[in-house]
Scaffold this active site. Structure first.
Site, PDB file in Angstrom:
ATOM      1  N   HIS A  68       0.961  -1.220  -0.037  1.00 30.46           N
ATOM      2  CA  HIS A  68       0.094  -0.186  -0.071  1.00 30.46           C
ATOM      3  C   HIS A  68       1.001   1.305   0.098  1.00 30.46           C
ATOM      4  O   HIS A  68       0.445   2.422  -0.406  1.00 30.46           O
ATOM      5  CB  HIS A  68      -1.035  -0.041   1.226  1.00 30.46           C
ATOM      6  CG  HIS A  68      -0.200   0.112   2.635  1.00 30.46           C
ATOM      7  ND1 HIS A  68       0.406  -0.722   3.037  1.00 30.46           N
ATOM      8  CD2 HIS A  68      -0.314   1.239   3.383  1.00 30.46           C
ATOM      9  CE1 HIS A  68       1.052  -0.200   4.127  1.00 30.46           C
ATOM     10  NE2 HIS A  68       0.554   0.950   4.358  1.00 30.46           N
ATOM     11  N   LYS A  73       9.643  -2.144   3.143  1.00 25.66           N
ATOM     12  CA  LYS A  73      10.943  -2.233   4.081  1.00 25.66           C
ATOM     13  C   LYS A  73      11.052  -3.454   5.059  1.00 25.66           C
ATOM     14  O   LYS A  73      10.025  -3.733   5.558  1.00 25.66           O
ATOM     15  CB  LYS A  73      10.747  -0.797   4.688  1.00 25.66           C
ATOM     16  CG  LYS A  73      12.030  -0.469   5.176  1.00 25.66           C
ATOM     17  CD  LYS A  73      12.981   0.047   4.467  1.00 25.66           C
ATOM     18  CE  LYS A  73      14.398   0.565   4.956  1.00 25.66           C
ATOM     19  NZ  LYS A  73      15.196  -0.756   5.122  1.00 25.66           N
ATOM     20  N   LYS A  97       4.311  -2.106  11.606  1.00 28.85           N
ATOM     21  CA  LYS A  97       5.352  -1.106  12.613  1.00 28.85           C
ATOM     22  C   LYS A  97       5.485  -0.004  11.727  1.00 28.85           C
ATOM     23  O   LYS A  97       5.475   1.227  12.318  1.00 28.85           O
ATOM     24  CB  LYS A  97       6.646  -2.057  12.334  1.00 28.85           C
ATOM     25  CG  LYS A  97       7.730  -1.350  13.562  1.00 28.85           C
ATOM     26  CD  LYS A  97       8.917  -2.306  13.353  1.00 28.85           C
ATOM     27  CE  LYS A  97       8.897  -3.998  13.442  1.00 28.85           C
ATOM     28  NZ  LYS A  97      10.132  -4.710  13.544  1.00 28.85           N
ATOM     29  N   ASP A 102       4.366   6.206  11.366  1.00 30.31           N
ATOM     30  CA  ASP A 102       4.335   6.986  10.166  1.00 30.31           C
ATOM     31  C   ASP A 102       5.555   6.925   9.252  1.00 30.31           C
ATOM     32  O   ASP A 102       6.033   7.987   8.786  1.00 30.31           O
ATOM     33  CB  ASP A 102       4.032   8.366  10.745  1.00 30.31           C
ATOM     34  CG  ASP A 102       2.607   8.635  11.191  1.00 30.31           C
ATOM     35  OD1 ASP A 102       1.666   7.890  10.490  1.00 30.31           O
ATOM     36  OD2 ASP A 102       2.630   9.351  11.832  1.00 30.31           O
ATOM     37  N   LYS A 109      10.096  -8.793   4.652  1.00 26.23           N
ATOM     38  CA  LYS A 109      11.344  -9.303   5.379  1.00 26.23           C
ATOM     39  C   LYS A 109      11.912 -10.393   4.322  1.00 26.23           C
ATOM     40  O   LYS A 109      11.336 -11.035   3.588  1.00 26.23           O
ATOM     41  CB  LYS A 109      10.636 -10.036   6.639  1.00 26.23           C
ATOM     42  CG  LYS A 109      11.576 -10.068   7.604  1.00 26.23           C
ATOM     43  CD  LYS A 109      11.794  -8.651   8.321  1.00 26.23           C
ATOM     44  CE  LYS A 109      12.587  -9.068   9.810  1.00 26.23           C
ATOM     45  NZ  LYS A 109      12.294  -7.778  10.602  1.00 26.23           N
ATOM     46  N   SER A 366      16.154   3.760   9.595  1.00 23.89           N
ATOM     47  CA  SER A 366      16.429   3.446   7.908  1.00 23.89           C
ATOM     48  C   SER A 366      15.569   4.377   7.299  1.00 23.89           C
ATOM     49  O   SER A 366      16.064   4.496   6.204  1.00 23.89           O
ATOM     50  CB  SER A 366      15.601   1.890   7.873  1.00 23.89           C
ATOM     51  OG  SER A 366      16.686   1.084   8.388  1.00 23.89           O
TER      52      SER A 366
HETATM   53  N1  GLU Z   1      15.358  -5.663  11.140  1.00 20.51           N
HETATM   54  C1  GLU Z   1      14.628  -4.399  11.650  1.00 20.51           C
HETATM   55  C2  GLU Z   1      13.254  -4.491  12.192  1.00 20.51           C
HETATM   56  O1  GLU Z   1      12.807  -5.698  12.412  1.00 20.51           O
HETATM   57  C3  GLU Z   1      14.784  -3.333  10.878  1.00 20.51           C
HETATM   58  C4  GLU Z   1      13.852  -3.009   9.497  1.00 20.51           C
HETATM   59  C5  GLU Z   1      14.352  -1.774   8.542  1.00 20.51           C
HETATM   60  O2  GLU Z   1      15.020  -1.028   8.942  1.00 20.51           O
HETATM   61  O3  GLU Z   1      13.979  -1.819   7.586  1.00 20.51           O
HETATM   62  O4  GLU Z   1      12.612  -3.776  12.471  1.00 20.51           O
END
Ligand code: GLU
Length: 474
Positions: A68, A73, A97, A102, A109, A366
Site C-alpha cells: 500500500h 521495507k 510497524k 508513520d 522481510k 532506516s
Molecule cells: N530488521 C529491523 C526490524 O525488524 C529493521 C528493518 C528496517 O530497518 O528496514 O525492524
C-alpha cells in the site's frame, strides 16, 4: 524458532490472531481485513554457491506483505532455523510497524537459511552477493520498491555487499545507494542507525514513564530511575537498550539472559564490562560482575519491574507465561510472546508495550537513511553553520540587553548547530513520542480495547485501511 512444547499457533498465526482482536474492535469489513492481513507475495530461492570446492545449495526467502506504500521495507536475517512462516510473520509486523510510526513504507522481510558462524568472511560475501543478485533479478530488491536492512545475523557488512551488488547491476540508477539501509557510514549509512532500535526502546520507556496513569496500571510508581530490569539477548538491540537505560536513566539491570545461561546481580550489571567480556571470551561464563545461572530461560521468570525480551520470537509461551513476574514487558524483539502468552499476561495485569511499536526505532532511522540517500546530502549539512551564526547573534543580543556576559557553556550550547546525529536522535525521539501518544489516545477512546497491543494494532490498521479504501482495488 520455538521454545514451547505446548501446541500453540505458529508465529504468523499468532500475529494474525493479535491483529484479529484489533480488526474486530474496528469492525472492519471482511474483504478489507483479509486484504490487509494477506502476505502479497513470497519469493523462495534455492541457489548454489561453490564453497571450499563443493557446490552448496542455499535456501532464502523475501516476503512482501503489503505494497500500500512503496518501497516495502524490512530486514534480512541469517539463521539456521529460518522458515517461510517466520518470514511472513516478520513481514506483516513490518507493515504494522511502519504504519504505527508513520514511516511511509509497506512491510517486507527476508531470510537466508544459514548458520553464519560456520562460514568465513569471504564465503559469506559470496553467498550474500549471490542472494542479493537473485533478489534484484527477481524484482525483490530496489530503492523504489523493496529495501532490505540488517536483522538477526546480519549487519553493516552484509548491507554494504548488497548495495554494491545492486550498484553493479544498475549503475544507471542514480539512487542505487538507497537500495538497502543500515550501511556503514562511509558507504552511505547514517549516524545513529546501528543503535537506533535500542535507542527507540529507551525513548519508548521514557514516554511510558511520562504518563503516571500508565505507570500505575503497571503497578509501579515514579520514574525510570532505580527500576529493575531483566533483559534477554545482548545482541545489537539488547546491548544498546541495556546500555542506554542503565547509563542515561539509572535503570538497574539485574539479569542478562544469553544463549549460554544468565547472569544475575541485584545491584546491577555493568553492560559495557559484560559486552567486552563476551567479545574477549565468546561467552558470558566467568564474568566476574555477576552470578551465573545455567538455566537462562528460567530467569525470564525473575521478579523485576521491566522485562525486555530482545532476542528471538516465541520466548514467552503458554509454558512459562504464568510464572512471569515482571510488571512491564517491552518487546524489543519481534514476536517474543505467543498469542496465548499475551492473553494470559493481559489477564494477569502485566502491561505489555508491543513489538510493532517498541522496536520501530530501527526502521524509523532506516527511513532517515533512505531519505538521506535519495536526497544525496548529509542531514544538517546546509543548516549547521547558519544555526551557529544565529545562536551567536542571540547570545550577543542577550549580553547587550542585560549588560552581563553569558557563560561560555551557554554560548556553546546556543551556538551549536545540529549535526546529523542530533537530527536523527531528535527525529527518532519525536517519532516514538508521537506514536505512543497516538496509541494511548486510541486505548483511552474505546472501551472495547483492553490492552496496549490491541490499541497499537487498531491505530496502525486504521491508517492502512484508510489508504486501501482511498485508493480502492486495482
Ligand atoms: N530488521 C529491523 C526490524 O525488524 C529493521 C528493518 C528496517 O530497518 O528496514 O525492524
Amino acid at each position: 524458532m520455538t521454545t514451547t512444547t505446548i501446541d500453540e499457533p505458529s508465529f504468523r498465526e499468532c500475529v494474525d490472531l493479535m491483529v484479529d482482536r484489533a480488526i474486530s474492535v474496528i469492525g472492519l469489513d471482511e474483504g478489507t481485513a483479509t486484504a490487509i492481513k494477506s502476505c502479497n507475495s513470497v519469493l523462495q530461492l534455492k541457489f548454489p554457491v561453490k564453497i571450499r570446492g563443493k557446490l552448496e545449495v542455499f535456501t532464502g526467502w523475501r516476503a512482501t506483505h503489503s505494497t500500500h506504500r512503496l518501497p516495502v521495507k524490512g530486514g534480512i536475517r541469517y539463521a539456521p532455523y529460518a522458515d517461510q512462516d517466520e518470514v511472513e510473520a516478520l513481514a506483516s509486523l513490518m507493515t504494522y510497524k511502519c504504519a504505527i510510526v508513520d514511516v511511509p513504507f509497506g512491510g517486507s522481510k527476508g531470510a537466508l537459511l544459514i548458520d553464519p558462524l560456520q562460514y568465513e568472511r569471504d564465503e559469506l560475501e559470496l553467498i550474500t552477493r549471490r542472494f542479493a543478485h537473485e533478489l534484484i533479478r527477481k524484482g525483490f530488491l530496489s530503492p523504489a520498491t523493496n529495501v532490505p536492512a540488517p536483522d538477526v545475523g546480519t549487519g553493516q557488512r552484509e548491507m554494504a555487499w548488497i548495495a554494491d551488488t545492486y550498484k553493479h547491476l544498475h549503475p544507471e540508477d542514480i539512487n542505487y545507494i538507497a537500495s538497502v539501509t543500515g550501511k556503514p557510514l562511509h558507504h552511505g549509512g547514517i549516524q545513529g542507525r546501528v543503535e537506533a532500535t535500542g535507542r527507540g526502546v529507551q525513548y519508548a520507556l521514557r514516554e511510558f514513564f511520562r504518563y503516571q496513569d500508565d505507570v500505575r496500571s503497571a503497578h509501579m510508581q515514579g520514574t525510570l530511575t532505580g527500576k529493575t530490569c531483566v533483559i534477554q539477548g545482548l545482541g545489537n538491540v539488547g546491548y544498546h537498550a541495556a546500555k542506554f537505560l542503565s547509563e542515561d536513566d539509572g535503570v538497574i539491570i539485574t539479569a542478562v539472559i544469553e544463549r549460554d545461561g544468565a547472569l544475575i546481580n541485584d545491584d546491577g550489571i555493568n553492560i559495557d564490562d559484560l559486552y567486552n567480556h563476551i567479545i574477549d571470551h565468546g561467552s558470558i561464563i566467568n564474568f566476574p560482575g555477576a552470578r551465573l545461572e545455567e538455566n537462562g530461560q528460567a530467569v525470564l521468570e525473575k521478579a523485576c519491574d521491566i522485562l525486555i525480551p530482545a532476542a528471538l520470537e516465541r520466548q514467552i509461551t503458554l509454558e512459562n507465561a504464568d510464572r512471569i513476574q515482571a510488571k512491564l514487558i517491552i518487546e524489543a524483539a519481534n514476536g517474543p510472546l505467543t498469542y496465548g502468552a499475551d492473553e494470559l499476561l493481559n489477564k494477569k495485569g502485566v502491561f505489555i508495550i508491543p513489538d510493532a511499536y517498541a522496536n520501530a526505532g530501527g526502521v524509523t532511522v532506516s527511513y532517515f537513511e533512505w531519505i538521506r540517500n535519495i536526497s544525496h546530502i548529509r542531514m544538517g549539512r546546509m543548516s549547521k553553520r547558519l544555526d551557529e551564526t544565529n545562536g551567536l547573534q542571540m547570545a550577543a543580543m542577550l549580553e547587550e540587553l542585560t549588560g552581563t556576559a553569558v557563560s561560555e557553556t551557554f554560548r556553546n550550547a546556543v551556538a551549536r548547530g545540529a549535526d546529523e546525529l542530533d537530527l536523527v536522535r531528535s527525529g527518532l525521539d519525536d517519532t516514538m513520542r508521537n506514536a505512543y501518544t497516538e496509541i494511548r489516545e486510541t486505548f483511552l477512546s474505546n472501551d472495547n480495547i483492553h490492552d496496549f497491543r490491541t490499541a497499537c494494532y487498531v491505530t496502525s490498521i486504521n491508517k492502512i485501511a484508510r489508504s486501501y479504501l482511498d485508493v480502492g482495488a486495482y
